[in-house]
Structures are given as C-alpha cells and as structure tokens.
Design a protein around this motif. Structure first.
Motif, PDB file in Angstrom:
ATOM      1  N   PHE A 198     -11.120  58.036  92.570  1.00  0.00           N
ATOM      2  CA  PHE A 198     -11.995  58.629  91.559  1.00  0.00           C
ATOM      3  C   PHE A 198     -11.798  60.138  91.526  1.00  0.00           C
ATOM      4  O   PHE A 198     -11.622  60.730  90.455  1.00  0.00           O
ATOM      5  CB  PHE A 198     -13.460  58.282  91.861  1.00  0.00           C
ATOM      6  N   TYR A 199     -11.809  60.776  92.704  1.00  0.00           N
ATOM      7  CA  TYR A 199     -11.649  62.230  92.743  1.00  0.00           C
ATOM      8  C   TYR A 199     -10.253  62.644  92.302  1.00  0.00           C
ATOM      9  O   TYR A 199     -10.088  63.646  91.609  1.00  0.00           O
ATOM     10  CB  TYR A 199     -11.975  62.774  94.141  1.00  0.00           C
ATOM     11  N   LYS A 200      -9.247  61.879  92.666  1.00  0.00           N
ATOM     12  CA  LYS A 200      -7.882  62.187  92.223  1.00  0.00           C
ATOM     13  C   LYS A 200      -7.818  62.185  90.702  1.00  0.00           C
ATOM     14  O   LYS A 200      -7.250  63.095  90.085  1.00  0.00           O
ATOM     15  CB  LYS A 200      -6.907  61.167  92.802  1.00  0.00           C
ATOM     16  N   ASP A 201      -8.419  61.177  90.082  1.00  0.00           N
ATOM     17  CA  ASP A 201      -8.426  61.110  88.621  1.00  0.00           C
ATOM     18  C   ASP A 201      -9.272  62.222  88.010  1.00  0.00           C
ATOM     19  O   ASP A 201      -8.928  62.781  86.985  1.00  0.00           O
ATOM     20  CB  ASP A 201      -8.936  59.750  88.153  1.00  0.00           C
ATOM     21  N   LEU A 202     -10.377  62.551  88.669  1.00  0.00           N
ATOM     22  CA  LEU A 202     -11.227  63.634  88.175  1.00  0.00           C
ATOM     23  C   LEU A 202     -10.482  64.968  88.216  1.00  0.00           C
ATOM     24  O   LEU A 202     -10.553  65.757  87.266  1.00  0.00           O
ATOM     25  CB  LEU A 202     -12.518  63.708  88.993  1.00  0.00           C
ATOM     26  N   PHE A 203      -9.728  65.207  89.278  1.00  0.00           N
ATOM     27  CA  PHE A 203      -8.930  66.436  89.348  1.00  0.00           C
ATOM     28  C   PHE A 203      -7.858  66.449  88.261  1.00  0.00           C
ATOM     29  O   PHE A 203      -7.541  67.503  87.708  1.00  0.00           O
ATOM     30  CB  PHE A 203      -8.296  66.607  90.729  1.00  0.00           C
TER      31      PHE A 203
END
Length: 127
Positions: free
Chosen positions: A6-11
């Motif tokens: 999720f955080y990878k995609d958010l970044f």
C-alpha cells in the motif's frame, strides 16, 4: 506485507503528482499516513497533522456525522469501482485544493489531469 505494498503504491502516486522537490504535507489519515513521514522527511518543508478523532465522538445521528459518513461511503464506492472520472471530479472535495492549484499555476484542468494520471497508473494493490 500488504501494508508495505500500500505504501509503495502511495509513494508512486506522490511521485506522479506535480509536486515540487520540497513540499508541505497535510496528513488527515487518522494515523495511517504517519509511516510516510519518515520516508519523505528529506522532501518535507513542514507537516500538518490533522487529528479529527473528535468526529468519532459525534452522535451518530448528527448532521456532521451524516455528512461525513455519506462522503466516505461515496468515495469508498468510487474507489471500489475504480471510477477515475468521478474521483477526478471530486478532487476539490477531499484534497488540499489551494496548494494543488498553486502548484498547477491556478489551472484546475492541470490538477485534474495529473490526478487522473496518478489514479490510472496506480496498481491494483492501491485500489
């Protein structure tokens, strides 16, 4: 592991936005966005963390609760159906809009195009 994705995609979405190298971040995620601050700290000129937990203490039938619940349900539904067009039209409802307009030299169409691009290129894990 799914949280990491999720955080990878958010970044990836943050990188796709027309942000300057250094920017101010508004976090109103009820704490979910806090881990982002560590990774982004070199790019941040400042952070405003909005703790709106007082909303959780509003009576369930109050007009504030009803309005926020309806908005959250609509955004959730749009995200679930991946309705990029409708989400782009609502960008001013849930984004720190004056900052986005300033970065786009006051051009709302630019903001919408960049947001649409970020959503269209987000992976299925983001959705």
């Amino acid at each position: 592991a799914s949280g990491d994705m999720f955080y990878k995609d958010l970044f990836a979405v943050i990188d796709a936005l027309p942000l300057p190298e250094r920017f101010m971040l508004l976090d109103s995620t009820f704490g979910i966005g806090m881990p982002m601050l560590w990774k982004l700290q070199q790019r941040l000129t400042g952070v405003l963390i909005v703790n709106a937990s007082w909303l959780l203490h509003q009576p369930q039938g109050s007009s504030i609760h009803q309005r926020l619940a309806a908005r959250a349900a609509k955004l959730g539904s749009l995200a679930q159906s991946q309705d990029v067009d409708a989400m782009v039209e609502m960008v001013s409802d849930f984004a720190l809009f004056p900052a986005f307009l300033k970065m786009a030299n006051g051009n709302l169409d630019t903001v919408k195009q960049e947001y649409a691009h970020a959503l269209q290129t987000a992976s299925s894990r983001f959705w």
